[in-house]
Motif scaffolding. Sequence first.
Motif, PDB file in Angstrom:
ATOM      1  N   HIS A   1      14.446  77.551 -55.445  1.00  0.00           N
ATOM      2  CA  HIS A   1      15.182  78.191 -56.531  1.00  0.00           C
ATOM      3  C   HIS A   1      14.972  77.418 -57.832  1.00  0.00           C
ATOM      4  O   HIS A   1      14.806  78.015 -58.905  1.00  0.00           O
ATOM      5  CB  HIS A   1      16.677  78.252 -56.198  1.00  0.00           C
ATOM      6  CG  HIS A   1      17.473  79.022 -57.206  1.00  0.00           C
ATOM      7  ND1 HIS A   1      18.367  78.417 -58.065  1.00  0.00           N
ATOM      8  CD2 HIS A   1      17.499  80.345 -57.515  1.00  0.00           C
ATOM      9  CE1 HIS A   1      18.912  79.320 -58.852  1.00  0.00           C
ATOM     10  NE2 HIS A   1      18.405  80.500 -58.542  1.00  0.00           N
TER      11      HIS A   1
ATOM     12  N   ILE B   1      17.722  84.280 -55.680  1.00  0.00           N
ATOM     13  CA  ILE B   1      18.886  84.349 -54.796  1.00  0.00           C
ATOM     14  C   ILE B   1      19.695  85.632 -54.981  1.00  0.00           C
ATOM     15  O   ILE B   1      20.616  85.897 -54.219  1.00  0.00           O
ATOM     16  CB  ILE B   1      19.823  83.137 -54.990  1.00  0.00           C
ATOM     17  CG1 ILE B   1      20.320  83.066 -56.445  1.00  0.00           C
ATOM     18  CG2 ILE B   1      19.120  81.854 -54.595  1.00  0.00           C
ATOM     19  CD1 ILE B   1      21.339  81.966 -56.679  1.00  0.00           C
ATOM     20  N   ASP B   2      19.348  86.438 -56.001  1.00  0.00           N
ATOM     21  CA  ASP B   2      20.052  87.710 -56.163  1.00  0.00           C
ATOM     22  C   ASP B   2      19.149  88.718 -56.866  1.00  0.00           C
ATOM     23  O   ASP B   2      18.049  88.394 -57.327  1.00  0.00           O
ATOM     24  CB  ASP B   2      21.374  87.530 -56.928  1.00  0.00           C
ATOM     25  CG  ASP B   2      21.192  86.879 -58.301  1.00  0.00           C
ATOM     26  OD1 ASP B   2      20.139  87.109 -58.930  1.00  0.00           O
ATOM     27  OD2 ASP B   2      22.096  86.134 -58.735  1.00  0.00           O
ATOM     28  N   LEU B   3      19.649  89.940 -56.949  1.00  0.00           N
ATOM     29  CA  LEU B   3      18.866  91.027 -57.534  1.00  0.00           C
ATOM     30  C   LEU B   3      18.559  90.780 -59.003  1.00  0.00           C
ATOM     31  O   LEU B   3      17.469  91.087 -59.478  1.00  0.00           O
ATOM     32  CB  LEU B   3      19.627  92.349 -57.365  1.00  0.00           C
ATOM     33  CG  LEU B   3      18.925  93.606 -57.888  1.00  0.00           C
ATOM     34  CD1 LEU B   3      17.645  93.868 -57.118  1.00  0.00           C
ATOM     35  CD2 LEU B   3      19.867  94.806 -57.785  1.00  0.00           C
TER      36      LEU B   3
ATOM     37  N   GLU C   1      17.968  88.032 -60.622  1.00  0.00           N
ATOM     38  CA  GLU C   1      16.830  87.126 -60.815  1.00  0.00           C
ATOM     39  C   GLU C   1      15.512  87.826 -60.511  1.00  0.00           C
ATOM     40  O   GLU C   1      14.510  87.632 -61.214  1.00  0.00           O
ATOM     41  CB  GLU C   1      16.996  85.888 -59.935  1.00  0.00           C
ATOM     42  CG  GLU C   1      18.135  84.987 -60.393  1.00  0.00           C
ATOM     43  CD  GLU C   1      18.262  83.721 -59.562  1.00  0.00           C
ATOM     44  OE1 GLU C   1      18.878  82.754 -60.061  1.00  0.00           O
ATOM     45  OE2 GLU C   1      17.755  83.699 -58.424  1.00  0.00           O
ATOM     46  N   THR C   2      15.508  88.637 -59.473  1.00  0.00           N
ATOM     47  CA  THR C   2      14.295  89.388 -59.147  1.00  0.00           C
ATOM     48  C   THR C   2      13.962  90.382 -60.255  1.00  0.00           C
ATOM     49  O   THR C   2      12.797  90.542 -60.639  1.00  0.00           O
ATOM     50  CB  THR C   2      14.467  90.138 -57.811  1.00  0.00           C
ATOM     51  OG1 THR C   2      14.730  89.191 -56.774  1.00  0.00           O
ATOM     52  CG2 THR C   2      13.212  90.923 -57.455  1.00  0.00           C
TER      53      THR C   2
ATOM     54  N   ARG D   1      20.918  99.659 -53.725  1.00  0.00           N
ATOM     55  CA  ARG D   1      21.171  99.150 -55.078  1.00  0.00           C
ATOM     56  C   ARG D   1      20.401  99.922 -56.146  1.00  0.00           C
ATOM     57  O   ARG D   1      20.480  99.616 -57.320  1.00  0.00           O
ATOM     58  CB  ARG D   1      20.765  97.664 -55.153  1.00  0.00           C
ATOM     59  CG  ARG D   1      21.526  96.740 -54.240  1.00  0.00           C
ATOM     60  CD  ARG D   1      22.994  96.672 -54.599  1.00  0.00           C
ATOM     61  NE  ARG D   1      23.185  96.148 -55.954  1.00  0.00           N
ATOM     62  CZ  ARG D   1      23.283  94.853 -56.243  1.00  0.00           C
ATOM     63  NH1 ARG D   1      23.195  93.953 -55.284  1.00  0.00           N
ATOM     64  NH2 ARG D   1      23.486  94.458 -57.482  1.00  0.00           N
TER      65      ARG D   1
END
Length: 432
Positions: A127, A166-168, A170-171, A218
């Motif tokens: 991360h 670690i989450d949507l 960031e992606t 999502r």
Amino acid sequence: MGRSNRRKGAADQFDSSDTESVSSASTAFSEVTVAHDTEVLNSQDYALDKFIDALYEKRGSTRETALSGLVNAFESNMLSAFVENKCITLLHQFLNSIKKGSTKEACLASRAIGLLAITVGSGNSSHEIMEESLPHLSKVLLSGSDASKMASVLDCLAVVTFVGAIDLAETETSLKAIWEVIHPKPASKVGAPKRPPAVLAAALSAWSFLVTTISAWRINPDTWKEPVWFLSTLLDAEDRAVRMAAGEAIAVCFEIGILNVYSNDESDTDNLDIGDSKRRDFLYMQSMKAKIADRANNLSMEAGGKGTDKKNLNDQRDLFQKIWDFIKSGESPEASVKISSKHGVLRVSSWTELIQLNFLKRFLGRGFLKHAQENELLHDIFDFGQDITESLSTQQKRISSKISSKGRTLKLNKDRKMAQERKGGILLAQDG
């Protein structure tokens, strides 16, 4: 002080002159010996320390040699223990090479960062790699560097986000940066920059790889109308690699529900309990689905002209046949890779898994089997099953091989028949 002494030692090996520097990183890695150095207990670690120290040197060719050695080591071995306390130090030097080095050095450093992330696996370290890399990698993409550097940075950004996010949110940050390469907004009246095919194909591949990590629940289809439309236009691109990369991107969009691939084409939308805007969105996506299916059908039967690369053409036909089958019947692609007698076979049975497998195979290159055998990250991603042929006798293996061959032949014949029927239908429609 200790680092200064080690750097001096590294300078003796790497920086005395270009002709005396190691001509081949892999050769340097394999030929290092510690016979006369009783303080060094591990020749591999000693060689890697030399490469790390050489990253601080001023001469670009010295750093390139060191980066080549580290890339080779990351491919050939699982270096989790070695990088445990050196992860961020390595990252900073790799980023420095991207910022200040030559194109070759930046490409090697981008690859090294991706390999570092894959080596450390998911967790705090990966991360941190992603967080620190993203601003620098995004800057390269915005600068419009040469094609090879752009492609390497795109691969790197996709890998560090895939492993470290670690989450949507960031992606999505990385997805937006990559999409800006695929479909840049016009900065002036001159219009948007035209990307070289190699860069566009790399960006599409990186984007698809990250889209595989998005959960279907999502997704807001309304925000995907423009991307899906633009991807559909790339199915008409002149470059075959771009067409195929766009096809894979569309396939994963189908699979995660953006185009509602399993809906009935003849649904009575008047009976849908939805508002007018949602009904329009539904009809728009259905028309887009029909357009894409028709184009996939044509690309699965494309004829080859004089001088056509037959392998690439066959790869295209095979890919778009799979896409067409998926759109029309929901039939998912399947593939398997034999890893070893101990680790069995890696199997995939969806577009998400297939795209992840193909991307990581390409990125890891010759190191894929090694990482598939020993890297926990890959075992968390993929399904590894027993190779049932290992327990068979020679005669049973021969029979199994014949059955598999017969199955492949039947599948090919079925595909040919379906292609001929579709082609005949198209000709009849044109005659009518």
